[in-house]
Design a protein around this motif. Structure first.
Motif, short mmCIF file in Angstrom:
data_model
loop_
_atom_site.label_atom_id
_atom_site.label_comp_id
_atom_site.label_asym_id
_atom_site.label_seq_id
_atom_site.Cartn_x
_atom_site.Cartn_y
_atom_site.Cartn_z
N ASP A 195 31.53 -31.55 23.04
CA ASP A 195 32.65 -32.13 23.78
C ASP A 195 32.42 -32.02 25.29
O ASP A 195 33.35 -32.03 26.08
CB ASP A 195 33.98 -31.49 23.40
CG ASP A 195 34.37 -31.84 21.97
OD1 ASP A 195 33.93 -32.91 21.49
OD2 ASP A 195 35.08 -31.05 21.35
N SER A 196 31.19 -31.82 25.70
CA SER A 196 30.83 -31.78 27.12
C SER A 196 29.31 -31.89 27.19
O SER A 196 28.62 -31.84 26.18
CB SER A 196 31.31 -30.49 27.80
OG SER A 196 30.67 -29.38 27.21
N THR A 197 28.81 -32.03 28.38
CA THR A 197 27.36 -32.16 28.55
C THR A 197 26.91 -31.22 29.66
O THR A 197 27.50 -31.19 30.73
CB THR A 197 26.99 -33.60 28.92
OG1 THR A 197 27.41 -34.47 27.87
CG2 THR A 197 25.48 -33.74 29.09
N VAL A 198 25.88 -30.44 29.37
CA VAL A 198 25.29 -29.54 30.35
C VAL A 198 23.86 -29.96 30.59
O VAL A 198 23.07 -30.06 29.64
CB VAL A 198 25.34 -28.07 29.87
CG1 VAL A 198 24.67 -27.16 30.90
CG2 VAL A 198 26.76 -27.64 29.61
N VAL A 199 23.49 -30.25 31.83
CA VAL A 199 22.15 -30.66 32.17
C VAL A 199 21.59 -29.68 33.20
O VAL A 199 22.18 -29.51 34.26
CB VAL A 199 22.12 -32.09 32.74
CG1 VAL A 199 20.69 -32.48 33.11
CG2 VAL A 199 22.70 -33.07 31.72
N SER A 224 32.57 -32.21 32.29
CA SER A 224 33.55 -32.13 31.22
C SER A 224 34.22 -33.49 31.06
O SER A 224 34.61 -34.12 32.04
CB SER A 224 34.60 -31.06 31.53
OG SER A 224 35.64 -31.10 30.58
N THR A 225 34.34 -33.93 29.83
CA THR A 225 35.02 -35.20 29.55
C THR A 225 36.36 -34.97 28.88
O THR A 225 36.98 -35.90 28.36
CB THR A 225 34.13 -36.07 28.64
OG1 THR A 225 33.86 -35.35 27.43
CG2 THR A 225 32.82 -36.40 29.34
N THR A 226 36.82 -33.72 28.89
CA THR A 226 38.10 -33.40 28.25
C THR A 226 39.25 -33.91 29.11
O THR A 226 39.32 -33.61 30.31
CB THR A 226 38.24 -31.88 28.06
OG1 THR A 226 37.14 -31.42 27.27
CG2 THR A 226 39.55 -31.55 27.36
N ALA A 227 40.14 -34.71 28.49
CA ALA A 227 41.31 -35.24 29.20
C ALA A 227 42.41 -34.20 29.29
O ALA A 227 42.43 -33.22 28.54
CB ALA A 227 41.81 -36.50 28.51
N GLY A 228 43.36 -34.42 30.19
CA GLY A 228 44.50 -33.52 30.33
C GLY A 228 44.46 -32.76 31.63
O GLY A 228 43.55 -32.90 32.45
N GLY A 229 45.51 -31.95 31.83
CA GLY A 229 45.64 -31.23 33.09
C GLY A 229 45.04 -29.84 33.08
O GLY A 229 45.11 -29.13 34.08
#
Length: 639
Positions: free
Chosen positions: A337-341, A351-356
């Motif tokens: 649910d995210s990408t680490v490079v 982070s592509t997680t929506a919300g506050g």
């Protein structure tokens, strides 16, 4: 080196047979011998050889010499020392002419308190008592112990130094090889009066049915220090304790070999045999290493099964929903649910997680029981300096301010390299923001229409000079519009631009030069109306006094004048004192009665304070006048 040869006729034969078992040289000597004794071997064209007793050095020598024994009173010269070839040399100590090394070899049987060494006994080997400050000694040795079919060999190295006596310093190291641990090497030291070192060994948990041999080299820094070294040459001399006042130091173990097992520094024990192809060393967490085959499967959280991987340049995890991880030479990509490079130059956490909620998060977690002032994380910014040395130029540190449950406090520190050393510039606690250690606070620009420092969104317009005026003023500073009460305050070069009010008859005090006494003014107990006195604009003449005009304006006037005017009521008069004790006195003259005074002013007051109704030059006194006989003032005859 004097040499004595036989007197009288010498024996000169091709072959001399002497049947006596002993030959006595220098038999005529009955006092203190000062001659060197020996035998010179004539070698013709070659340098002679000699076996001599060197009386001054108290030693035998095997030498080359040009001496021919023609004179027994001269010193025999030494060209060189000869080699000697022997089948066996039996000795207890060996020393060298080219170094200060002293070699010893000693056998110990442990039969002083019984037949054998037993557990808990000690055997002293070498004692060194430094005779002065800054003496250095080194002892290198091997201790071999044999107990029936078991062996134990220890190689040790000890460096010792006398500092300012009785202070001592030292370092130790040893290695051991054994099939049974029989002994333990020790250094004992005493740092009180008569300081010293003792090298010994302790017998461990067994009886040694054999012997212990010590082979040691003692190297003093100077030849004169050899006298401070004593080797215990008694075979049966074990004790149940070491000398009183000495403290034991177990020597530092570097490694040990127990049969086929190898242990480094007492921490890691290696396997006794090799593993199979591809196996790796794994620790059990207690220092024991073994060869183990790595598991070829990896279980991933959230995955329904196991994932295989290959050990090439790229490691790929093909997981279930939400898991996609790839590892290559210079890059790690993780998608949960995210990408680490991560790569060599630019690293991005996305982070592509929506919300506050906060995302992405980067957490440094130190999993310990916290204590106040513990460091709990640090980010360092490093690079090479111009000498290619890695240097931390800046860092951000997290610390625990208060670890108490329920009242925790945290600290953030920012440090920079300053003149070659780390310097903490900023410390932020839960209550303070500190700029410290010689760091200035400089505000150069503001993102609004004006430039400078803002406090509560208000631009600070004071200059540095104006702010410096407040330097050193504490909480009692008074503002421009304050009505605070000053108590026991000292004002230096004060400038007041408004009225000063002294309430309740407070005094205006003027102290003397040492501030011990004063004169003062104060108001009367009751004032019916306000009064303001205005001082003159300039000083008066000598002897004049301040006089009022009845309307609050003060001016300088002659003493006794009517006041109210700008000058004296008798401007030409010099008469201001009483006349002498005898003779006549003319009031129209000056006090010396030598010159005519100017006429008095009508309506004024004379020097005696008498109001004059008309101009006159003569007056008769009123009242009684004491005579000279009454010790009074005799005015004579007034005319």
């Amino acid at each position: 080196m004097a040499f004595t040869r036989p007197k009288a006729a010498q024996i000169d034969f091709d072959l001399t047979n002497i049947s006596d078992p002993l030959i006595r040289i220098n038999s005529a000597e009955s006092g203190d011998n000062t001659n060197d004794l020996g035998i010179v071997f004539e070698r013709g064209n070659h340098t002679n050889a000699a076996i001599v007793w060197d009386e001054s050095a108290d030693t035998f020598r095997l030498i080359s010499t040009t001496h021919d024994a023609s004179s027994h009173t001269s010193d025999i010269n030494i060209s060189d020392h000869h080699n000697i070839t022997l089948k066996r040399v039996t000795q207890s100590e060996q020393q060298y002419t080219t170094s200060n090394m002293m070699k010893f070899n000693q056998l110990y049987l442990g039969a002083a308190n019984g037949s054998y060494f037993t557990s808990g006994e000690y055997q002293k080997v070498v004692t060194i008592i430094p005779s002065a400050d800054s003496q250095n000694y080194q002892v290198i040795g091997r201790i071999t112990a044999q107990n029936a079919g078991s062996i134990h060999t220890i190689d040790f190295n000890v460096a010792m130094r006398s500092e300012t006596l009785p202070a001592l310093s030292y370092s130790t190291a040893f290695t051991e090889q054994y099939t049974q641990q029989l002994i333990k090497p020790q250094l004992w030291h005493k740092q009180t009066t008569t300081a010293g070192f003792i090298i010994a060994f302790e017998v461990l948990n067994s009886t040694i049915y054999g012997n212990v041999t010590v082979d040691i080299d003692v190297v003093p820094r100077a030849d004169s220090q050899k006298a401070n070294v004593t080797v215990n040459t008694t075979q049966n001399s074990e004790t149940t304790s070491v000398d009183a006042g000495y403290t034991v130091v177990d020597m530092t173990k570097v490694y040990a070999i127990n049969g086929s097992s190898f242990t480094i520094a007492g921490a890691y024990s290696f396997p006794t045999s090799d593993g199979t192809n591809g196996q790796t060393l794994v620790t059990d967490g207690s220092g024991t290493l073994s060869f183990t085959t790595l598991n070829q499967t990896i279980s991933l959280a959230g995955d329904s099964g196991t994932d295989n991987y290959t050990t090439g340049e790229t490691l790929t995890f093909a997981g279930g929903t939400g898991i996609d991880t790839t590892v290559s030479d210079n890059n790690i990509s993780v998608a949960v649910d995210s990408t680490v490079v991560l790569n060599n130059q630019n690293n991005t956490i996305t982070s592509t997680t929506a919300g506050g909620s906060a995302a992405p998060e980067f957490e440094l977690f130190r999993d310990i029981t916290g204590s106040d002032a513990n460091y709990i994380g640090q980010i360092k910014f490093s690079a090479d300096n111009d000498a290619n040395q890695k240097t931390v130029f800046a860092k951000i540190t997290g610390k625990i301010g208060d670890a108490s449950d329920g009242s925790e406090d945290g600290i953030i520190e920012i440090a920079h390299q300053k003149a070659g050393s780390q310097n903490i510039n900023v410390r932020m606690t839960s209550t303070e923001f500190k700029i410290m250690n010689g760091t200035d606070f400089d505000v150069e620009t503001h993102d609004g229409s004006s430039t400078g420092l803002r406090l509560a969104n208000t631009l600070v317009t004071a200059t540095a000079a104006e702010l410096n005026r407040l330097d050193g003023i504490g909480s009692a500073a008074v503002g421009l519009t304050d009505t605070q009460t000053l108590t026991n305050k000292t004002l230096t070069s004060a400038i007041v631009t408004t009225d000063i009010r002294l309430n309740a008859r407070a005094e205006l005090e003027f102290y003397d030069s040492d501030s011990s006494h004063y004169v003062s003014f104060r108001a009367p107990a009751t004032i019916t109306s306000n009064i303001t006195w205005t001082l003159p604009a300039s000083d008066g003449t000598d002897g004049q006094v301040l006089a009022t005009n009845g309307a609050g304006t003060l001016s300088f006037a002659d003493a006794g004048s009517g006041g109210g005017g700008s000058g004296s009521s008798y401007p030409g008069s010099t008469f201001q004192t009483l006349p002498g004790t005898d003779g006549d006195f003319d009031l129209s003259y000056n006090v010396a009665q030598t010159s005519q005074e100017a006429p008095f002013e009508a309506g004024g007051t004379d020097a005696f304070g008498v109001n004059l109704g008309s101009v006159f030059t003569l007056m008769d006194p009123v009242g009684s006048i004491e005579t000279a006989s009454e010790s009074g003032l005799d005015l004579g005859t007034l005319s």
